[in-house]
Scaffold this active site. Sequence first.
Site, PDB file in Angstrom:
ATOM      1  N   THR A  84     -40.320  25.363 -10.395  1.00  0.00           N
ATOM      2  CA  THR A  84     -40.660  24.197  -9.995  1.00  0.00           C
ATOM      3  C   THR A  84     -40.833  23.417 -11.243  1.00  0.00           C
ATOM      4  O   THR A  84     -41.313  24.092 -12.273  1.00  0.00           O
ATOM      5  CB  THR A  84     -41.965  24.227  -9.143  1.00  0.00           C
ATOM      6  OG1 THR A  84     -42.968  24.734  -9.744  1.00  0.00           O
ATOM      7  CG2 THR A  84     -41.833  25.019  -7.683  1.00  0.00           C
ATOM      8  N   HIS A  85     -40.406  22.360 -11.307  1.00  0.00           N
ATOM      9  CA  HIS A  85     -40.366  21.528 -12.738  1.00  0.00           C
ATOM     10  C   HIS A  85     -39.758  22.156 -13.663  1.00  0.00           C
ATOM     11  O   HIS A  85     -39.871  21.910 -14.889  1.00  0.00           O
ATOM     12  CB  HIS A  85     -41.891  21.002 -13.012  1.00  0.00           C
ATOM     13  CG  HIS A  85     -42.794  20.640 -11.887  1.00  0.00           C
ATOM     14  ND1 HIS A  85     -43.142  19.481 -11.704  1.00  0.00           N
ATOM     15  CD2 HIS A  85     -43.648  21.530 -11.016  1.00  0.00           C
ATOM     16  CE1 HIS A  85     -43.831  19.256 -10.546  1.00  0.00           C
ATOM     17  NE2 HIS A  85     -44.293  20.344 -10.265  1.00  0.00           N
ATOM     18  N   GLN A 109      -7.348  -2.374   3.899  1.00  0.00           N
ATOM     19  CA  GLN A 109      -6.181  -1.577   3.237  1.00  0.00           C
ATOM     20  C   GLN A 109      -6.904  -0.839   2.054  1.00  0.00           C
ATOM     21  O   GLN A 109      -6.460   0.167   1.795  1.00  0.00           O
ATOM     22  CB  GLN A 109      -5.086  -2.461   2.723  1.00  0.00           C
ATOM     23  CG  GLN A 109      -3.950  -1.720   2.052  1.00  0.00           C
ATOM     24  CD  GLN A 109      -2.567  -2.667   1.800  1.00  0.00           C
ATOM     25  OE1 GLN A 109      -2.179  -2.835   2.970  1.00  0.00           O
ATOM     26  NE2 GLN A 109      -2.623  -2.972   0.630  1.00  0.00           N
ATOM     27  N   ASN A 157      -2.121  -2.584  13.162  1.00  0.00           N
ATOM     28  CA  ASN A 157      -3.473  -2.597  13.094  1.00  0.00           C
ATOM     29  C   ASN A 157      -3.718  -1.429  13.830  1.00  0.00           C
ATOM     30  O   ASN A 157      -4.865  -0.479  13.476  1.00  0.00           O
ATOM     31  CB  ASN A 157      -4.198  -3.781  13.419  1.00  0.00           C
ATOM     32  CG  ASN A 157      -3.901  -5.110  12.780  1.00  0.00           C
ATOM     33  OD1 ASN A 157      -3.332  -4.800  11.754  1.00  0.00           O
ATOM     34  ND2 ASN A 157      -4.207  -6.187  13.082  1.00  0.00           N
ATOM     35  N   LYS A 169     -17.347  29.786 -28.355  1.00  0.00           N
ATOM     36  CA  LYS A 169     -17.777  29.275 -27.154  1.00  0.00           C
ATOM     37  C   LYS A 169     -17.019  29.670 -25.833  1.00  0.00           C
ATOM     38  O   LYS A 169     -15.986  29.917 -26.023  1.00  0.00           O
ATOM     39  CB  LYS A 169     -17.597  27.542 -27.172  1.00  0.00           C
ATOM     40  CG  LYS A 169     -18.802  27.264 -28.309  1.00  0.00           C
ATOM     41  CD  LYS A 169     -18.974  25.829 -28.007  1.00  0.00           C
ATOM     42  CE  LYS A 169     -19.714  25.495 -26.838  1.00  0.00           C
ATOM     43  NZ  LYS A 169     -19.999  24.069 -26.582  1.00  0.00           N
ATOM     44  N   LYS A 227      -8.290   3.184   2.013  1.00  0.00           N
ATOM     45  CA  LYS A 227      -7.763   4.545   2.003  1.00  0.00           C
ATOM     46  C   LYS A 227      -7.720   5.200   0.508  1.00  0.00           C
ATOM     47  O   LYS A 227      -7.830   6.444   0.638  1.00  0.00           O
ATOM     48  CB  LYS A 227      -6.298   4.243   2.160  1.00  0.00           C
ATOM     49  CG  LYS A 227      -5.887   3.882   3.454  1.00  0.00           C
ATOM     50  CD  LYS A 227      -4.448   3.494   3.761  1.00  0.00           C
ATOM     51  CE  LYS A 227      -4.176   2.526   4.961  1.00  0.00           C
ATOM     52  NZ  LYS A 227      -5.167   1.383   5.138  1.00  0.00           N
ATOM     53  N   SER A 259       0.842  -1.241  -0.052  1.00  0.00           N
ATOM     54  CA  SER A 259      -0.109   0.156   0.099  1.00  0.00           C
ATOM     55  C   SER A 259       0.658   1.375  -0.049  1.00  0.00           C
ATOM     56  O   SER A 259       0.313   2.487  -0.051  1.00  0.00           O
ATOM     57  CB  SER A 259      -0.955   0.083   1.260  1.00  0.00           C
ATOM     58  OG  SER A 259      -0.152  -0.157   2.300  1.00  0.00           O
ATOM     59  N   SER A 262     -13.682  26.519 -26.791  1.00  0.00           N
ATOM     60  CA  SER A 262     -13.569  25.253 -27.716  1.00  0.00           C
ATOM     61  C   SER A 262     -12.383  25.350 -28.742  1.00  0.00           C
ATOM     62  O   SER A 262     -12.266  26.444 -29.054  1.00  0.00           O
ATOM     63  CB  SER A 262     -14.887  25.348 -28.270  1.00  0.00           C
ATOM     64  OG  SER A 262     -14.820  24.293 -29.433  1.00  0.00           O
ATOM     65  N   ASN A 293     -17.342  27.780 -22.170  1.00  0.00           N
ATOM     66  CA  ASN A 293     -17.884  26.577 -21.442  1.00  0.00           C
ATOM     67  C   ASN A 293     -17.534  26.739 -20.036  1.00  0.00           C
ATOM     68  O   ASN A 293     -16.493  27.093 -19.515  1.00  0.00           O
ATOM     69  CB  ASN A 293     -17.265  25.478 -22.156  1.00  0.00           C
ATOM     70  CG  ASN A 293     -17.520  25.282 -23.440  1.00  0.00           C
ATOM     71  OD1 ASN A 293     -18.374  25.635 -23.964  1.00  0.00           O
ATOM     72  ND2 ASN A 293     -16.588  24.595 -24.234  1.00  0.00           N
ATOM     73  N   GLU A 323     -19.023  22.245 -14.638  1.00  0.00           N
ATOM     74  CA  GLU A 323     -19.086  20.805 -15.135  1.00  0.00           C
ATOM     75  C   GLU A 323     -18.502  19.540 -14.280  1.00  0.00           C
ATOM     76  O   GLU A 323     -18.954  18.616 -14.062  1.00  0.00           O
ATOM     77  CB  GLU A 323     -19.149  20.602 -16.586  1.00  0.00           C
ATOM     78  CG  GLU A 323     -20.121  21.525 -17.499  1.00  0.00           C
ATOM     79  CD  GLU A 323     -19.535  21.786 -18.769  1.00  0.00           C
ATOM     80  OE1 GLU A 323     -19.639  20.863 -19.612  1.00  0.00           O
ATOM     81  OE2 GLU A 323     -19.118  22.899 -19.259  1.00  0.00           O
ATOM     82  N   TYR A 326      -9.148  -7.256  12.254  1.00  0.00           N
ATOM     83  CA  TYR A 326      -8.466  -6.624  11.271  1.00  0.00           C
ATOM     84  C   TYR A 326      -8.520  -7.540  10.102  1.00  0.00           C
ATOM     85  O   TYR A 326      -8.290  -9.015  10.357  1.00  0.00           O
ATOM     86  CB  TYR A 326      -7.234  -6.218  11.318  1.00  0.00           C
ATOM     87  CG  TYR A 326      -6.493  -5.451  10.047  1.00  0.00           C
ATOM     88  CD1 TYR A 326      -6.395  -4.128   9.684  1.00  0.00           C
ATOM     89  CD2 TYR A 326      -5.766  -6.544   9.289  1.00  0.00           C
ATOM     90  CE1 TYR A 326      -6.172  -3.736   8.612  1.00  0.00           C
ATOM     91  CE2 TYR A 326      -4.963  -6.014   8.056  1.00  0.00           C
ATOM     92  CZ  TYR A 326      -5.045  -4.655   7.867  1.00  0.00           C
ATOM     93  OH  TYR A 326      -4.618  -4.197   6.641  1.00  0.00           O
TER      94      TYR A 326
END
Length: 459
Positions: free
Chosen positions: A155-156, A322, A110, A283, A325, A23, A277, A285, A290, A317
């Site tokens: 709404t909606h 492991q 541990n 453009k 993490k 690890s 772009s 963006n 996003e 344990y």
Amino acid sequence: MTKLWGGRFTKTAEEWVDAFGASIGFDQALVMEDIQGSIAHVTMLGKCGILTSEETEQIKAGLETLKEKAKAGELEFSVQNEDIHLNLEKFLIDEIGPVGGKLHTGRSRNDQVATDMHLYLRNETKNIMEALRNVQQALLNQASNHVETLIPGYTHLQRAQPVSFAHHLMAYFWMLERDFGRFEDSLKRVNVSPLGAGALAGTTFPIDRAYSAELLGFDSIYENSLDAVSDRDFIVEFLSAASVTMMHLSRLCEELILWSSQEFQFIEMDDAFATGSSIMPQKKNPDMAELIRGKTGRVYGGLFSLLTTLKGLPLAYNKDMQEDKEGMFDAVHTVKGSLKIFAGMIDTMDVRTEVMEKAVHNDFSNATELADYLAAKGLPFRDAHEVVGKLVLTAINKGVFLLDLSYEDFQAAHPLFEQDIYEVLEPKTVVARRNSAGGTGFEQVKIALKKAASILENE
Ligand code: ARG
């Protein structure tokens, strides 16, 4: 190369098998916490007379040297030494000789790894709470500038009733306030010491768990050694709070993306948080918004991955653990990064008040007002609703909005309508009159802003 635990083995694993089990590739992020935990442990061993004061001092000095080397990036971790714990122990022995091997007295990896993660999450949870405060401040700043800026409320995703733009932004302030509370509450369970639980059963050495806990700034110790080494609830809780936070950010990101579209044009992202772009020159963006929306998925993934890892594990344990993490580290980085970007986006976005103003005048979002008007004059709300529905239809047929209808139109719809109806239909009046607690009325919004400011000031 022989292992620190190699005594009962007659041959060593092949390198690729070691690599699979190791690890160190990711748990090296715990290097400072591991050293911190070791210093507390050895100090405790010294105090309890388990190590001599000379041994204690030698080991502490060695650990301090390792800390400096870690800071300077001078430690070369190796996969053969599996994880951060064994790597550091090996470095310590190389540094100060065989006495370094006494550090691990009365301790197991541990309880050690659990201690490291408690320390790590305590620190990072506080960092995230601070970053949350910065986003709340950014929302509050923008909101304070836009108490009287109106925006269609939806709404909606259909225009419903106009609201103060400040009120809309502040909805997110309160979501983040709950997130802050969740992280804060989780600290109670993060700030508990597993150290001294040993491999699973405690230890024969006369250790003082309360003392090492105190040295590490923990509030208390785990009551049960089996629980101490196998509990990962605190990470599940962290990932859960992180998921909710990301969900909140993602929702506002979605709105920012919509608002900066050609269709809405309510805001413009600062150039610093937008991209162009490679093919379409026109453009701009909202990439960062996003991306935060997109990154929400991996934080949920961390939560589900850990819950699934844990669900079938017998005490205590298991090496499966492991796997706790990477998702945790990833969530920490993702949430911190997202919050930082987010505060910047909110701070710098350009609010196009003239477009919003136009929007609230060009819709039927003041229709409820007419129904309330008639209801306030005694007509049952259901009937008022019907009258106004017809009136909306009249306007649609004429290709106009409610404020454009003639007084005769109103009178024809219902004799209870009087001249003051034009004032009532003004979006500003519509918003101002929603003065119920927590509503969008300007008075209420100002009260909310004050409350929010006092929360941030009282930090
Ligand atoms: N690298 C291990 C982990 O992250 C440390 C604990 C290992 N303990 C053990 N008994 N193999 O979980």
